[in-house]
Scaffold this motif. Structure first.
Motif, PDB file in Angstrom:
ATOM      1  N   GLY A  12     -28.441  22.740 -19.187  1.00  0.00           N
ATOM      2  CA  GLY A  12     -27.980  23.624 -20.260  1.00  0.00           C
ATOM      3  C   GLY A  12     -26.467  23.601 -20.397  1.00  0.00           C
ATOM      4  O   GLY A  12     -25.927  23.532 -21.510  1.00  0.00           O
ATOM      5  N   LEU A  13     -25.769  23.650 -19.256  1.00  0.00           N
ATOM      6  CA  LEU A  13     -24.307  23.609 -19.279  1.00  0.00           C
ATOM      7  C   LEU A  13     -23.803  22.263 -19.791  1.00  0.00           C
ATOM      8  O   LEU A  13     -22.787  22.195 -20.508  1.00  0.00           O
ATOM      9  CB  LEU A  13     -23.758  23.871 -17.875  1.00  0.00           C
ATOM     10  CG  LEU A  13     -23.910  25.305 -17.347  1.00  0.00           C
ATOM     11  CD1 LEU A  13     -23.522  25.380 -15.874  1.00  0.00           C
ATOM     12  CD2 LEU A  13     -23.042  26.269 -18.164  1.00  0.00           C
ATOM     13  N   ALA A  14     -24.492  21.172 -19.420  1.00  0.00           N
ATOM     14  CA  ALA A  14     -24.089  19.837 -19.864  1.00  0.00           C
ATOM     15  C   ALA A  14     -24.204  19.698 -21.378  1.00  0.00           C
ATOM     16  O   ALA A  14     -23.279  19.213 -22.051  1.00  0.00           O
ATOM     17  CB  ALA A  14     -24.937  18.776 -19.167  1.00  0.00           C
ATOM     18  N   VAL A  15     -25.342  20.136 -21.939  1.00  0.00           N
ATOM     19  CA  VAL A  15     -25.537  20.076 -23.391  1.00  0.00           C
ATOM     20  C   VAL A  15     -24.515  20.964 -24.096  1.00  0.00           C
ATOM     21  O   VAL A  15     -23.921  20.578 -25.110  1.00  0.00           O
ATOM     22  CB  VAL A  15     -26.969  20.500 -23.761  1.00  0.00           C
ATOM     23  CG1 VAL A  15     -27.126  20.604 -25.280  1.00  0.00           C
ATOM     24  CG2 VAL A  15     -27.981  19.507 -23.203  1.00  0.00           C
ATOM     25  N   PHE A  16     -24.290  22.149 -23.524  1.00  0.00           N
ATOM     26  CA  PHE A  16     -23.326  23.081 -24.101  1.00  0.00           C
ATOM     27  C   PHE A  16     -21.935  22.450 -24.141  1.00  0.00           C
ATOM     28  O   PHE A  16     -21.233  22.514 -25.157  1.00  0.00           O
ATOM     29  CB  PHE A  16     -23.293  24.366 -23.273  1.00  0.00           C
ATOM     30  CG  PHE A  16     -22.487  25.477 -23.887  1.00  0.00           C
ATOM     31  CD1 PHE A  16     -23.095  26.431 -24.682  1.00  0.00           C
ATOM     32  CD2 PHE A  16     -21.121  25.569 -23.670  1.00  0.00           C
ATOM     33  CE1 PHE A  16     -22.358  27.452 -25.254  1.00  0.00           C
ATOM     34  CE2 PHE A  16     -20.371  26.582 -24.235  1.00  0.00           C
ATOM     35  CZ  PHE A  16     -20.995  27.528 -25.022  1.00  0.00           C
ATOM     36  N   GLY A  17     -21.528  21.815 -23.031  1.00  0.00           N
ATOM     37  CA  GLY A  17     -20.204  21.211 -22.962  1.00  0.00           C
ATOM     38  C   GLY A  17     -20.030  20.063 -23.932  1.00  0.00           C
ATOM     39  O   GLY A  17     -18.981  19.933 -24.593  1.00  0.00           O
ATOM     40  N   VAL A  18     -21.052  19.208 -24.046  1.00  0.00           N
ATOM     41  CA  VAL A  18     -20.979  18.072 -24.965  1.00  0.00           C
ATOM     42  C   VAL A  18     -20.876  18.557 -26.411  1.00  0.00           C
ATOM     43  O   VAL A  18     -20.066  18.047 -27.204  1.00  0.00           O
ATOM     44  CB  VAL A  18     -22.205  17.154 -24.792  1.00  0.00           C
ATOM     45  CG1 VAL A  18     -22.265  16.109 -25.906  1.00  0.00           C
ATOM     46  CG2 VAL A  18     -22.172  16.462 -23.436  1.00  0.00           C
ATOM     47  N   CYS A  19     -21.692  19.539 -26.769  1.00  0.00           N
ATOM     48  CA  CYS A  19     -21.668  20.069 -28.138  1.00  0.00           C
ATOM     49  C   CYS A  19     -20.322  20.723 -28.452  1.00  0.00           C
ATOM     50  O   CYS A  19     -19.780  20.561 -29.552  1.00  0.00           O
ATOM     51  CB  CYS A  19     -22.797  21.074 -28.339  1.00  0.00           C
ATOM     52  SG  CYS A  19     -24.446  20.338 -28.345  1.00  0.00           S
ATOM     53  N   ALA A  20     -19.772  21.472 -27.499  1.00  0.00           N
ATOM     54  CA  ALA A  20     -18.468  22.101 -27.698  1.00  0.00           C
ATOM     55  C   ALA A  20     -17.385  21.051 -27.910  1.00  0.00           C
ATOM     56  O   ALA A  20     -16.492  21.220 -28.754  1.00  0.00           O
ATOM     57  CB  ALA A  20     -18.127  22.988 -26.500  1.00  0.00           C
ATOM     58  N   LEU A  21     -17.460  19.945 -27.166  1.00  0.00           N
ATOM     59  CA  LEU A  21     -16.483  18.864 -27.316  1.00  0.00           C
ATOM     60  C   LEU A  21     -16.609  18.200 -28.691  1.00  0.00           C
ATOM     61  O   LEU A  21     -15.600  17.910 -29.348  1.00  0.00           O
ATOM     62  CB  LEU A  21     -16.691  17.826 -26.211  1.00  0.00           C
ATOM     63  CG  LEU A  21     -15.735  16.621 -26.213  1.00  0.00           C
ATOM     64  CD1 LEU A  21     -14.298  17.087 -26.028  1.00  0.00           C
ATOM     65  CD2 LEU A  21     -16.122  15.624 -25.121  1.00  0.00           C
ATOM     66  N   ILE A  22     -17.852  17.979 -29.127  1.00  0.00           N
ATOM     67  CA  ILE A  22     -18.073  17.382 -30.449  1.00  0.00           C
ATOM     68  C   ILE A  22     -17.503  18.284 -31.545  1.00  0.00           C
ATOM     69  O   ILE A  22     -16.848  17.815 -32.485  1.00  0.00           O
ATOM     70  CB  ILE A  22     -19.580  17.138 -30.683  1.00  0.00           C
ATOM     71  CG1 ILE A  22     -20.081  16.020 -29.753  1.00  0.00           C
ATOM     72  CG2 ILE A  22     -19.850  16.780 -32.143  1.00  0.00           C
ATOM     73  CD1 ILE A  22     -21.582  15.819 -29.805  1.00  0.00           C
TER      74      ILE A  22
END
Length: 342
Positions: A12-22
């Motif tokens: 969940g944290l990984a997906v959250f971080g990638v989306c925030a970066l995008i």
């Protein structure tokens, strides 16, 4: 991995971080495109900030709120929408800290920006009042939902009129910075600008869509309330473009675009609640608002009122070489964060 129900906290944290970066990267790129579209179409930076920049950089947050409401996570939908307005107002204070020549609200004096802020106060007042009204729905919608859309559309119409035919103008000083269009001959074609705009729009929307399940997983795995996750995680991450674009616009000298992008984005963000009410299938979403969410509506109203007073007063330089309104907004926001986490 594709099923959020099976995600671990790490996933969940990984997906959250990638989306925030995008969202951060795409939102940054879209700033220059909006500025160039404003020059090519002649609508002005304040109007472009309200409609194009404000709406587009907010698409990630709007998709997140609608998705959360559709999945029955009303608290996350509302806290994300309303928490984002508060943090973006705080970002305007951060942009003021970056602009060292004078108080940003003084240098970017603009009638349309003040109109947008007044529109924001009207929309927030309607949202704050709605939970006190009868809990009735028509075809699954609370009557205030279409009213919010109509008020926003009419308000933007008034913003355009204020830009095209202002009834009064702020006093010009040596610190005042007006819109200075770039050389259109040096810009990409209208077709290319529009194409890039639409592609980034889709990218931001998809990133917002993926943020919702990751935020839900984080809330469930950590034991945090959806209000905390909405205000402190999703609202901030989906608002990163506003911070990056406002600071970038200030450094490029597009001060009116910087202020208009924040305030216009805030007014657009109120429509998250209306869109969430459409997606919510268990009655009026306004009547699900927790005390924590209502507190953030009140806090944002206070911050917005202080901001419009600063735009009218136009203090040249305040404490720490920033405007007094920026100091007060910073104190209020950080105080609200402290109360939320305590």
């Amino acid at each position: 991995m594709l099923n959020p129900d099976n995600w671990t906290l790490f996933q969940g944290l990984a997906v959250f971080g990638v989306c925030a970066l995008i969202i951060a990267i795409a939102g940054t790129r879209i700033t220059r495109i909006v500025d160039q579209l404003a020059d090519r179409t002649g609508i002005g930076e304040a109007a472009a900030g309200a409609v194009l920049l404000g709406g587009t950089t907010s698409i990630g947050g709007s998709v997140l709120s609608v998705t959360a409401a559709w999945n029955g996570n009303a608290e996350l939908a509302m806290s994300n929408a309303l928490g984002g307005i508060a943090v973006q107002t705080f970002f305007l204070a951060v942009a003021d800290m970056v602009y060292r020549r004078a108080n940003l609200e003084h240098a970017a004096a603009s009638v349309p920006n003040m109109m947008q802020n007044a529109l924001l106060i009207v929309l927030l007042s309607l949202i704050l009042m709605t939970p006190l009204l009868p809990n009735v729905t028509v075809w699954g919608l609370h009557p205030v939902t279409p009213i919010l859309f109509l008020v926003y559309i009419y308000g933007i119409h008034l913003v355009h009129r204020a830009h095209d035919a202002p009834m009064w103008a702020p006093t010009k000083t040596r610190e005042t910075r007006e819109d200075k269009p770039d050389d259109i001959k040096l810009m990409p074609s209208m077709v290319r600008l529009t194409s890039e705009f639409l592609v980034l729009f889709v990218v931001l929307g998809f990133a917002g869509y993926m943020l919702e399940p990751s935020a839900t997983v984080i809330a469930a795995e950590t034991g945090l309330t959806q209000t905390i996750v909405g205000v402190m995680l999703t609202a901030i991450s989906t608002s990163i473009p506003e911070l990056v674009t406002s600071v970038a616009a200030v450094r490029r000298g597009a001060l009116t675009l910087a202020v208009g992008g924040i305030i216009g984005g805030n007014a657009f963000d109120t429509l998250f609640t209306a869109a969430s009410d459409i997606a919510y299938r268990d009655g009026s979403i306004y009547h699900t608002m927790t005390d924590g969410t209502l507190f953030w509506v009140c806090l944002t109203l206070l911050m917005s009122a202080i901001l419009i007073m600063g735009l009218i007063r136009r203090e040249r330089e305040g404490p720490g070489r920033i405007g007094l309104e920026s100091v007060l907004i910073t104190v209020l926001y950080l105080g609200g964060v402290w109360l939320l986490l305590s």
